[in-house]
Design an enzyme around this catalytic site. Structure first.
Site, PDB file in Angstrom:
ATOM      1  N   CYS A   9      16.804 -73.619 -16.390  1.00  0.00           N
ATOM      2  CA  CYS A   9      16.808 -74.186 -15.023  1.00  0.00           C
ATOM      3  C   CYS A   9      15.487 -73.798 -14.374  1.00  0.00           C
ATOM      4  O   CYS A   9      14.531 -73.445 -15.073  1.00  0.00           O
ATOM      5  CB  CYS A   9      18.024 -73.708 -14.229  1.00  0.00           C
ATOM      6  SG  CYS A   9      18.125 -71.927 -13.966  1.00  0.00           S
ATOM      7  N   ARG A  15      21.818 -71.296 -12.296  1.00  0.00           N
ATOM      8  CA  ARG A  15      22.508 -72.189 -13.238  1.00  0.00           C
ATOM      9  C   ARG A  15      22.403 -71.763 -14.700  1.00  0.00           C
ATOM     10  O   ARG A  15      23.419 -71.692 -15.400  1.00  0.00           O
ATOM     11  CB  ARG A  15      21.968 -73.620 -13.085  1.00  0.00           C
ATOM     12  CG  ARG A  15      22.324 -74.259 -11.773  1.00  0.00           C
ATOM     13  CD  ARG A  15      21.495 -75.503 -11.513  1.00  0.00           C
ATOM     14  NE  ARG A  15      20.084 -75.176 -11.283  1.00  0.00           N
ATOM     15  CZ  ARG A  15      19.117 -76.062 -11.093  1.00  0.00           C
ATOM     16  NH1 ARG A  15      19.400 -77.343 -11.111  1.00  0.00           N
ATOM     17  NH2 ARG A  15      17.869 -75.671 -10.868  1.00  0.00           N
ATOM     18  N   ASP A 122      21.098 -77.910  -7.959  1.00  0.00           N
ATOM     19  CA  ASP A 122      20.590 -76.563  -7.693  1.00  0.00           C
ATOM     20  C   ASP A 122      21.415 -75.949  -6.558  1.00  0.00           C
ATOM     21  O   ASP A 122      21.380 -76.448  -5.434  1.00  0.00           O
ATOM     22  CB  ASP A 122      19.120 -76.682  -7.292  1.00  0.00           C
ATOM     23  CG  ASP A 122      18.478 -75.334  -7.063  1.00  0.00           C
ATOM     24  OD1 ASP A 122      19.208 -74.318  -7.002  1.00  0.00           O
ATOM     25  OD2 ASP A 122      17.248 -75.279  -6.954  1.00  0.00           O
TER      26      ASP A 122
END
Ligand code: 4NP
Length: 150
Positions: A9, A15, A122
């Protein structure tokens, strides 16, 4: 030889640490090596975001000992499959690739599920609900990956 899977990420604190921890919980880690990295270098050496640690813990997974690192060009040699959480990450990883073979290793994580959504949002500026949603998106994709790898 172990299959090597890298989760990527932007920050490697929200994440991709979840993706690393969740996939590790679903596969035989004696045959699959799983790591995560970020395309940005803002949090190198840090543990995951406390909200990611908390949501993982809620579902029985401990990611608290992971350490943030930045994605490097040699990751494209070293790993067999590289999963990007969103299209921006995907573009940045592809940008580091030096040949077709490396580029072919890079996939969108949610390409493994057929729910219409292709990007894990996000959650960094989001609320706790955002982390719960992200957990379930990643969890479903990791179920599909684990099935393929077993
Ligand atoms: P991640 O979330 O890419 O899921 O780890 C982010 C974490 C930190 C930042 C951006 C995204 N940041 O800009 O510091």
């Amino acid at each position: 030889m172990k299959t090597k899977v890298l989760m990527v990420c932007l920050g490697n604190i929200c994440r991709s640490p979840l993706a690393e921890g969740i996939l590790k919980s679903k596969v035989d880690i004696t045959t699959v090596y799983i790591d995560s990295a970020g395309t940005g270098g803002y949090h190198i050496g840090n543990p995951p975001d406390p909200r990611s640690i908390a949501i993982a813990r809620k579902y029985g997974i401990d990611i608290s000992r992971q350490v943030c690192r930045k994605l490097k060009a040699t990751d494209l040699d070293d790993f067999d499959i590289i999963y990007a959480m969103d299209k921006s990450n995907y573009g940045n990883i592809i940008g580091l690739s030096r040949n077709e073979e490396q580029a072919a290793k890079v996939k969108l994580l949610l390409g493994e599920t057929n729910d219409g959504e292709l990007e894990v949002p996000d959650p960094y500026y989001d609320t706790a609900d955002g982390f719960d949603h992200v957990f379930h998106l990643i969890d479903k994709a990791c179920d599909a990956i684990a099935k393929k790898l077993s």
